[in-house]
Write a protein that holds these residues in place. Structure first.
Motif, PDB file in Angstrom:
ATOM      1  N   UNK B  35       0.855  -1.181   0.000  1.00 32.67           N
ATOM      2  CA  UNK B  35       0.000   0.000   0.000  1.00 32.67           C
ATOM      3  C   UNK B  35       0.896   1.237   0.000  1.00 32.67           C
ATOM      4  N   UNK B  37       0.834   5.269   1.362  1.00 35.15           N
ATOM      5  CA  UNK B  37       0.133   6.235   2.213  1.00 35.15           C
ATOM      6  C   UNK B  37       0.719   7.609   1.949  1.00 35.15           C
ATOM      7  N   UNK B  40      -2.581  12.886   3.832  1.00 37.13           N
ATOM      8  CA  UNK B  40      -3.982  13.236   3.653  1.00 37.13           C
ATOM      9  C   UNK B  40      -4.740  12.379   2.659  1.00 37.13           C
ATOM     10  N   UNK B  41      -4.130  11.298   2.199  1.00 37.59           N
ATOM     11  CA  UNK B  41      -4.782  10.484   1.166  1.00 37.59           C
ATOM     12  C   UNK B  41      -5.137   9.085   1.635  1.00 37.59           C
ATOM     13  N   UNK B  42      -4.897   8.764   2.878  1.00 30.28           N
ATOM     14  CA  UNK B  42      -5.214   7.417   3.319  1.00 30.28           C
ATOM     15  C   UNK B  42      -4.301   6.397   2.680  1.00 30.28           C
ATOM     16  N   UNK B  43      -4.744   5.161   2.679  1.00 32.35           N
ATOM     17  CA  UNK B  43      -3.942   4.070   2.130  1.00 32.35           C
ATOM     18  C   UNK B  43      -4.461   3.679   0.760  1.00 32.35           C
ATOM     19  N   UNK B  45      -4.179   1.008  -2.238  1.00 35.20           N
ATOM     20  CA  UNK B  45      -3.741  -0.336  -2.575  1.00 35.20           C
ATOM     21  C   UNK B  45      -2.891  -0.314  -3.840  1.00 35.20           C
TER      22      UNK B  45
END
Lengths: 111, 116
Positions: B35, B37, B40-43, B45
């Protein structure tokens, strides 16, 4: 595609309850997770729920699932300063497939 | 090992250079995930390996990204001709999960990549 939404910030006082909310779009999501990330650390699995359950309780943590509304929440009772972290909601369609994560909710706990 | 190990923990590289990021999963875990990260964009995939099956590469953002998993264990994520937008924390996770049995992921601490 699959989308998972969370509010970005939550601020609470020590001893209060925290409720972190998550909505998702894929109604086929079978497994739903909450992860915690502390500064500089990897993600730690907090708890999970299956789509055929409405609620799961694990010590101070309560997970509620409203499958009709595709809404997942995490309640932390008696929130402590050590609970300050980023909390990620994640959903998974079936076993072994990739988890789809939200952007995370930053929980700030003040004493 | 006891956990998922990633190396290096930090990497600073010049724009245009290639980088390799390594992941050592938990011994015996058949599933391995990468993943990304971003702030501010999260994870996001990237790629998923399951045993000897062909990997799910559907999350790779461009053909500059590739990954291998040798011998069903160690994985290497390669980014060619790095760009500044590649700057992020790259997280690896492993799991015992397969298509019929689900188990949680264990994440490594990540590699923080900075492209200057």
């Amino acid at each position: 595609g699959e989308d998972v939404e969370q509010s970005l910030f939550l601020s609470v006082r020590e001893g209060d309850s925290s409720v972190i909310n998550c909505t998702y779009t894929d109604s086929s999501s079978t497994y739903l997770y909450w992860y915690k990330q502390e500064p500089g650390a990897g993600l730690q699995l907090l708890t999970y729920i299956f789509s055929n359950m409405d609620m799961k309780q694990d010590q101070r943590l309560t997970v509620l699932l409203n499958k009709k509304d595709k809404h997942l929440s995490l309640r932390i009772a008696d929130t402590q300063t050590g609970d300050s972290a980023i909390y990620f909601c994640a959903v998974q369609r079936r076993a072994g497939t990739a988890l789809i994560f939200g952007k995370g909710t930053t929980l700030s706990v003040s004493s | 090992g006891a956990g998922v190990s990633q190396s290096p923990s930090n990497k600073v590289t010049e724009k245009g250079k290639d980088v390799e990021l390594r992941c050592d999963p938990i011994s015996g875990h058949t599933a391995l995930y990468w993943y990304r990260q971003s702030l501010g964009q999260g994870l996001e995939f990237l790629i998923y390996f399951q045993g000897n099956s062909a990997p799910d590469k559907s999350g790779l953002p461009s053909d500059r990204f590739s990954a291998e998993r040798t011998g069903g264990s160690v994985s290497t994520l390669t980014i060619q001709r790095t760009q500044q937008e590649d700057s992020a924390v790259y997280l690896c996770a492993s799991s015992l999960a397969d298509s019929t049995n689900n188990y949680g992921y264990t994440f490594g601490s990540g590699t923080r990549l900075t492209v200057v």
